[in-house]
Design a protein around this motif. Structure first.
Motif, short mmCIF file in Angstrom:
data_model
loop_
_atom_site.label_atom_id
_atom_site.label_comp_id
_atom_site.label_asym_id
_atom_site.label_seq_id
_atom_site.Cartn_x
_atom_site.Cartn_y
_atom_site.Cartn_z
N ALA A 31 -57.01 -34.94 49.77
CA ALA A 31 -55.63 -34.46 49.85
C ALA A 31 -54.67 -35.26 48.98
O ALA A 31 -53.64 -34.76 48.56
N ASP A 32 -55.03 -36.51 48.65
CA ASP A 32 -54.14 -37.35 47.84
C ASP A 32 -54.41 -37.24 46.34
O ASP A 32 -53.88 -37.99 45.54
N GLY A 33 -55.27 -36.26 45.93
CA GLY A 33 -55.51 -36.02 44.51
C GLY A 33 -56.74 -36.69 43.94
O GLY A 33 -56.98 -36.63 42.74
N GLY A 34 -57.55 -37.31 44.78
CA GLY A 34 -58.79 -37.93 44.30
C GLY A 34 -59.93 -36.92 44.23
O GLY A 34 -59.96 -35.94 44.97
N VAL A 35 -60.86 -37.17 43.33
CA VAL A 35 -62.05 -36.34 43.21
C VAL A 35 -63.26 -37.24 42.98
O VAL A 35 -63.19 -38.24 42.26
N THR A 36 -64.37 -36.90 43.64
CA THR A 36 -65.65 -37.58 43.47
C THR A 36 -66.67 -36.50 43.15
O THR A 36 -66.69 -35.46 43.80
N SER A 37 -67.51 -36.74 42.13
CA SER A 37 -68.46 -35.72 41.70
C SER A 37 -69.79 -36.35 41.32
O SER A 37 -69.85 -37.48 40.85
N THR A 38 -70.85 -35.58 41.52
CA THR A 38 -72.17 -35.97 41.05
C THR A 38 -72.95 -34.70 40.72
O THR A 38 -72.66 -33.64 41.26
N GLN A 39 -73.88 -34.82 39.79
CA GLN A 39 -74.78 -33.72 39.43
C GLN A 39 -76.19 -34.27 39.37
O GLN A 39 -76.40 -35.45 39.09
N LEU A 40 -77.17 -33.39 39.61
CA LEU A 40 -78.56 -33.82 39.59
C LEU A 40 -78.99 -34.33 38.22
O LEU A 40 -79.91 -35.13 38.12
N ASN A 41 -78.31 -33.90 37.14
CA ASN A 41 -78.71 -34.32 35.80
C ASN A 41 -77.99 -35.59 35.33
O ASN A 41 -78.07 -35.96 34.16
N THR A 42 -77.29 -36.28 36.23
CA THR A 42 -76.67 -37.56 35.91
C THR A 42 -77.19 -38.63 36.87
O THR A 42 -77.63 -38.32 37.97
#
Length: 124
Positions: A31-42
């Motif tokens: 809600a405060d504008g943060g994003v966390t991401s992951t993909q299987l190819n990384t």
């Protein structure tokens, strides 16, 4: 809380069209504008920020550090995605990445890869 924020905040599975090969991943928007991401190819997670750009549209950007098999820093990827919420549980968009060496020199990049995401978690 605006409409985009109310619908986007939470956890999503993503499928990126990586030149015809699906690259599956996970992304979480706070809600405060943060994003966390992951993909299987990384090998590593990405951290960044997101913002609403319209009534149903948003963008987010994050960086992923890259390492070799011994853990030595070999560069990073900087990713930018623009999306539109289709319904309470789906968004679609396009994304691209630019890859940099450890000194910050741009090596290569691409854009316009299709992304489709589905919300998951409690209540989904």
């Amino acid at each position: 809380m605006n409409t985009v924020q109310a619908q986007l905040v939470g956890s999503w599975t993503t499928e990126l069209d990586n030149d015809g090969t699906p690259a599956l991943g996970l992304v979480a928007f706070s809600a405060d504008g943060g994003v966390t991401s992951t993909q299987l190819n990384t090998k590593h997670i990405g951290l960044g920020t997101w913002r609403a750009t319209g009534a149903t549209t948003f963008e987010y950007a994050f960086h992923i550090l890259a390492s070799d098999d011994e853990g030595k820093h070999v560069g990073e990827a900087r990713i930018h995605v623009e999306g539109e919420i289709v319904d309470d549980g789906t968004w679609v968009g396009t994304g691209g990445a630019t890859f940099y060496n450890p000194e910050g020199k741009s090596l290569r990049g691409h854009g316009g890869s299709k992304v489709v995401a589905k919300k998951f978690g409690i209540g989904k």
